[in-house]
Motif scaffolding. Structure first.
Motif, PDB file in Angstrom:
ATOM      1  N   GLU A  39     -81.140  67.280 -26.418  1.00 49.76           N
ATOM      2  CA  GLU A  39     -79.844  67.082 -25.775  1.00 49.76           C
ATOM      3  C   GLU A  39     -79.283  65.692 -26.108  1.00 49.76           C
ATOM      4  OE1 GLU A  39     -78.284  69.419 -24.542  1.00 49.76           O
ATOM      5  OE2 GLU A  39     -76.627  68.414 -23.516  1.00 49.76           O
ATOM      6  N   ALA A  40     -80.164  64.707 -26.144  1.00 54.09           N
ATOM      7  CA  ALA A  40     -79.725  63.346 -26.475  1.00 54.09           C
ATOM      8  C   ALA A  40     -79.078  63.318 -27.858  1.00 54.09           C
ATOM      9  CB  ALA A  40     -80.900  62.382 -26.406  1.00 54.09           C
ATOM     10  N   LYS A  41     -79.721  63.963 -28.794  1.00 52.26           N
ATOM     11  CA  LYS A  41     -79.198  64.023 -30.158  1.00 52.26           C
ATOM     12  C   LYS A  41     -77.862  64.763 -30.216  1.00 52.26           C
ATOM     13  CE  LYS A  41     -81.251  61.986 -33.619  1.00 52.26           C
ATOM     14  NZ  LYS A  41     -82.594  62.287 -34.109  1.00 52.26           N
ATOM     15  N   ARG A  42     -77.783  65.821 -29.401  1.00 48.77           N
ATOM     16  CA  ARG A  42     -76.557  66.606 -29.367  1.00 48.77           C
ATOM     17  C   ARG A  42     -75.390  65.736 -28.891  1.00 48.77           C
ATOM     18  NH1 ARG A  42     -73.144  68.934 -26.553  1.00 48.77           N
ATOM     19  NH2 ARG A  42     -74.027  68.432 -24.525  1.00 48.77           N
ATOM     20  N   VAL A  56     -63.846  64.494 -17.431  1.00 44.62           N
ATOM     21  CA  VAL A  56     -63.009  65.246 -18.351  1.00 44.62           C
ATOM     22  C   VAL A  56     -61.965  66.066 -17.581  1.00 44.62           C
ATOM     23  CG1 VAL A  56     -63.052  66.837 -20.304  1.00 44.62           C
ATOM     24  CG2 VAL A  56     -64.998  65.337 -19.874  1.00 44.62           C
ATOM     25  N   ASP A  57     -62.418  66.668 -16.459  1.00 46.61           N
ATOM     26  CA  ASP A  57     -61.494  67.471 -15.649  1.00 46.61           C
ATOM     27  C   ASP A  57     -60.369  66.625 -15.076  1.00 46.61           C
ATOM     28  OD1 ASP A  57     -63.299  69.486 -16.104  1.00 46.61           O
ATOM     29  OD2 ASP A  57     -64.424  69.060 -14.263  1.00 46.61           O
ATOM     30  N   ARG A  58     -60.643  65.342 -14.900  1.00 49.81           N
ATOM     31  CA  ARG A  58     -59.629  64.481 -14.297  1.00 49.81           C
ATOM     32  C   ARG A  58     -58.900  63.645 -15.345  1.00 49.81           C
ATOM     33  NH1 ARG A  58     -62.306  62.194  -8.880  1.00 49.81           N
ATOM     34  NH2 ARG A  58     -60.156  62.178  -8.186  1.00 49.81           N
ATOM     35  N   ASP A  59     -59.000  64.094 -16.571  1.00 55.14           N
ATOM     36  CA  ASP A  59     -58.258  63.477 -17.669  1.00 55.14           C
ATOM     37  C   ASP A  59     -58.597  62.015 -17.906  1.00 55.14           C
ATOM     38  OD1 ASP A  59     -56.877  65.592 -18.764  1.00 55.14           O
ATOM     39  OD2 ASP A  59     -55.379  65.541 -17.161  1.00 55.14           O
ATOM     40  N   VAL A  60     -59.838  61.668 -17.602  1.00 56.60           N
ATOM     41  CA  VAL A  60     -60.300  60.326 -17.956  1.00 56.60           C
ATOM     42  C   VAL A  60     -61.190  60.493 -19.182  1.00 56.60           C
ATOM     43  CG1 VAL A  60     -61.591  58.314 -17.181  1.00 56.60           C
ATOM     44  CG2 VAL A  60     -60.209  59.592 -15.552  1.00 56.60           C
ATOM     45  N   ALA A  61     -60.906  59.767 -20.233  1.00 60.02           N
ATOM     46  CA  ALA A  61     -61.658  59.944 -21.474  1.00 60.02           C
ATOM     47  C   ALA A  61     -62.972  59.185 -21.435  1.00 60.02           C
ATOM     48  CB  ALA A  61     -60.818  59.472 -22.646  1.00 60.02           C
ATOM     49  N   PRO A  62     -64.070  59.882 -21.727  1.00 66.86           N
ATOM     50  CA  PRO A  62     -65.378  59.211 -21.794  1.00 66.86           C
ATOM     51  C   PRO A  62     -65.379  58.202 -22.944  1.00 66.86           C
ATOM     52  CG  PRO A  62     -65.599  61.618 -21.984  1.00 66.86           C
ATOM     53  CD  PRO A  62     -64.150  61.305 -22.069  1.00 66.86           C
ATOM     54  N   ASN A  63     -66.063  57.108 -22.778  1.00 70.83           N
ATOM     55  CA  ASN A  63     -66.162  56.139 -23.866  1.00 70.83           C
ATOM     56  C   ASN A  63     -67.616  56.000 -24.332  1.00 70.83           C
ATOM     57  OD1 ASN A  63     -67.389  54.620 -21.910  1.00 70.83           O
ATOM     58  ND2 ASN A  63     -65.726  53.151 -21.687  1.00 70.83           N
ATOM     59  N   THR A  64     -67.859  55.051 -25.194  1.00 69.88           N
ATOM     60  CA  THR A  64     -69.206  54.857 -25.732  1.00 69.88           C
ATOM     61  C   THR A  64     -70.226  54.622 -24.618  1.00 69.88           C
ATOM     62  OG1 THR A  64     -68.295  53.989 -27.771  1.00 69.88           O
ATOM     63  CG2 THR A  64     -70.575  53.427 -27.307  1.00 69.88           C
ATOM     64  N   VAL A  65     -69.819  53.884 -23.602  1.00 70.56           N
ATOM     65  CA  VAL A  65     -70.738  53.602 -22.490  1.00 70.56           C
ATOM     66  C   VAL A  65     -71.091  54.896 -21.758  1.00 70.56           C
ATOM     67  CG1 VAL A  65     -70.997  52.374 -20.299  1.00 70.56           C
ATOM     68  CG2 VAL A  65     -69.912  51.235 -22.244  1.00 70.56           C
ATOM     69  N   THR A  66     -70.099  55.745 -21.527  1.00 73.48           N
ATOM     70  CA  THR A  66     -70.352  57.031 -20.868  1.00 73.48           C
ATOM     71  C   THR A  66     -71.402  57.830 -21.632  1.00 73.48           C
ATOM     72  OG1 THR A  66     -67.959  57.035 -20.433  1.00 73.48           O
ATOM     73  CG2 THR A  66     -69.187  59.055 -19.915  1.00 73.48           C
ATOM     74  N   TYR A  67     -71.183  57.962 -22.924  1.00 66.40           N
ATOM     75  CA  TYR A  67     -72.117  58.742 -23.741  1.00 66.40           C
ATOM     76  C   TYR A  67     -73.495  58.086 -23.787  1.00 66.40           C
ATOM     77  CZ  TYR A  67     -68.226  61.623 -25.372  1.00 66.40           C
ATOM     78  OH  TYR A  67     -67.167  62.479 -25.430  1.00 66.40           O
ATOM     79  N   THR A  68     -73.502  56.777 -23.863  1.00 69.73           N
ATOM     80  CA  THR A  68     -74.787  56.083 -23.912  1.00 69.73           C
ATOM     81  C   THR A  68     -75.563  56.285 -22.615  1.00 69.73           C
ATOM     82  OG1 THR A  68     -73.833  54.453 -25.394  1.00 69.73           O
ATOM     83  CG2 THR A  68     -75.897  53.858 -24.334  1.00 69.73           C
ATOM     84  N   THR A  69     -74.855  56.261 -21.502  1.00 72.07           N
ATOM     85  CA  THR A  69     -75.497  56.494 -20.215  1.00 72.07           C
ATOM     86  C   THR A  69     -76.146  57.880 -20.206  1.00 72.07           C
ATOM     87  OG1 THR A  69     -73.770  55.146 -19.190  1.00 72.07           O
ATOM     88  CG2 THR A  69     -75.137  56.460 -17.715  1.00 72.07           C
ATOM     89  N   LEU A  70     -75.411  58.861 -20.688  1.00 69.75           N
ATOM     90  CA  LEU A  70     -75.952  60.223 -20.750  1.00 69.75           C
ATOM     91  C   LEU A  70     -77.160  60.307 -21.677  1.00 69.75           C
ATOM     92  CD1 LEU A  70     -72.766  62.494 -20.858  1.00 69.75           C
ATOM     93  CD2 LEU A  70     -74.678  62.702 -19.253  1.00 69.75           C
ATOM     94  N   ILE A  71     -77.031  59.687 -22.830  1.00 68.39           N
ATOM     95  CA  ILE A  71     -78.130  59.701 -23.797  1.00 68.39           C
ATOM     96  C   ILE A  71     -79.379  59.072 -23.196  1.00 68.39           C
ATOM     97  CG2 ILE A  71     -78.929  58.634 -25.965  1.00 68.39           C
ATOM     98  CD1 ILE A  71     -76.155  59.245 -27.121  1.00 68.39           C
ATOM     99  N   ASP A  72     -79.181  57.962 -22.508  1.00 73.29           N
ATOM    100  CA  ASP A  72     -80.308  57.276 -21.883  1.00 73.29           C
ATOM    101  C   ASP A  72     -80.974  58.184 -20.847  1.00 73.29           C
ATOM    102  OD1 ASP A  72     -81.969  54.973 -21.392  1.00 73.29           O
ATOM    103  OD2 ASP A  72     -80.892  54.771 -19.495  1.00 73.29           O
TER     104      ASP A  72
END
Length: 385
Positions: free
Chosen positions: A264-267, A238-254
């Motif tokens: 946190e996963a739900k959040r 985010v700091d480097r102006d690259v937008a997270p995508n579905t894969v990014t969020y899924t990786t975090l959720i996992d």
RNA sequence: ACGAAUCAUAGCGCCCA
């Protein structure tokens, strides 16, 4: 026909396939004959939805109206069968195409090569590559990308680098995709150092890291059990102006699910929806699997209903997680029920699915059934690993 | 005017404890 096809294409891209179909029928009613481009638009839409009933309908309509399949239609069909795990069917179509005297082009060869690689059949992929060259076709970055990806996934990094050199010799531009593919290959080998090396080569070429690079590195870090570093890597995008995508969020959720941090996963699930990055089947699979492993089966089934209510289709991963979860907690009959639901949903059961259930059965002392299932698996043409 | 390559999710075993 030309402009109608464009309009229909636009509708299908927006997911309004039914509207497109209405327009098609209207076209026919007014005596405008749809051509193969028009039909391919629908084939494309149905293939992407993995709706093979829809595909078959369009194909028979084409036949009825005397419109024959072109090489792009075959590319789409091969892609569709490949992505649903029906690789033999994809190969059969490729041969059918050649049998009909339709000249294969670089697209269709690359698609077939890619799916052969993805199914682990590197030898056939390279044979096809040779055939392509012999036929006077010129492999491009996509073709090499497919092969490099296959080699990377098989852990054959030296061979992948050799192909990279071959590309350079042939004057094919090394683009982001090629570099990302190799970086992922090294990360999957646990060699993040090599990934960083490639990253600096990319930067020298003026290629800034994109969302793929962040996702690849983060997953690499996860595999090395460096969860905190992985999270930091993803959050630094985010700091480097690259937008997270579905894969990014899924990786975090996992990640959070594996830590048992479902709050946190739900959040994050809510956050991604708020940011317009919609969760997909994989996102839900990560959530479902996390819950299954912690014995929260009720919640897991609830999530499965939630995904379906959003129009997301459970896949082999969803079922395998649920089957495994039911087995862990001794509810083998529930697991069997899920297992038997699969074919009706067009899901191809694989070795992972079978072994989840077989191990569940044998741990429960139902070894007769386990052996029977094993035989069934062999009969289905699957090889235990 | 149609089609192709890169990232995230599942089982068993192995290793470790």
């Amino acid at each position: 026909v030309y402009s109608m096809t464009l309009v229909i294409g636009e509708l299908c891209k927006r997911g309004e396939v039914d509207k497109g179909k209405g327009l098609l029928d209207e076209m026919v009613g007014r005596g405008v004959k749809p051509n193969e481009f028009t039909y391919n638009t629908f084939v494309d839409a149905f293939v992407k939805k993995l709706d093979f009933v829809g595909v078959k309908k369009i194909l028979s309509e084409m036949e009825k109206n005397g419109v024959s399949l072109n090489v792009a239609t075959y590319t789409l069909l091969i892609e569709g069968y490949g992505s649903s795990g029906k690789i033999e069917e994809a190969e059969r179509l490729f041969e059918e195409m050649q049998g009909k005297g339709i000249e294969g082009d670089v697209h269709v060869y690359t698609t077939m090569i890619s799916w052969l690689c993805k199914s682990g059949n590197l030898k056939s992929a390279f044979t096809l590559f040779d055939e392509l060259v012999e036929r006077g076709l010129v492999p491009n970055a996509h073709t090499y990308g497919a092969l490099i990806n296959g080699l990377c996934k098989a852990g054959q990094m030296e061979a992948a680098e050799t192909l990279l050199n071959e590309m350079q010799t042939k004057g094919i531009n090394l683009n982001r995709v090629i570099f990302n593919t190799l970086m992922d290959g090294y990360c999957k080998q646990g060699r993040i150092d090599e990934a960083w090396r490639l990253q600096s080569v990319m930067e020298k070429k003026g290629l800034q890291p994109d969302v793929f690079v962040y996702n690849i590195i983060a997953t690499g870090l996860c595999k090395l059990n460096q969860h905190e570093e992985a999270k930091r890597c993803l959050l630094s995008m985010v700091d480097r102006d690259v937008a997270p995508n579905t894969v990014t969020y899924t990786t975090l959720i996992d990640l959070y699910c594996k830590e048992g941090n479902f709050v946190e996963a739900k959040r994050i699930l809510r956050e991604m929806e708020n940011k317009g990055q919609n969760p997909n089947t994989v996102t839900y699979n990560a959530l479902i699997d996390g819950h299954c492993k912690k014995g929260r089966m009720k919640e897991a089934h609830k999530l499965r209903n939630e995904m379906e209510s959003k129009g997301l289709v459970p896949d082999v991963y969803t079922y395998t997680s649920l089957i495994h979860g039911e087995c862990i907690f001794g509810r083998i009959d529930e697991a069997l029920k899920l297992f038997h639901e699969m074919p009706a949903k067009n899901l191809v059961r694989n070795v992972v699915t079978y072994s989840a259930l077989i191990s569940g059965l044998s741990k429960d002392g139902r070894s007769d059934e386990a052996f029977r299932l094993y035989d069934e698996m062999i009969e289905a043409g699957l090889t235990p690993d």
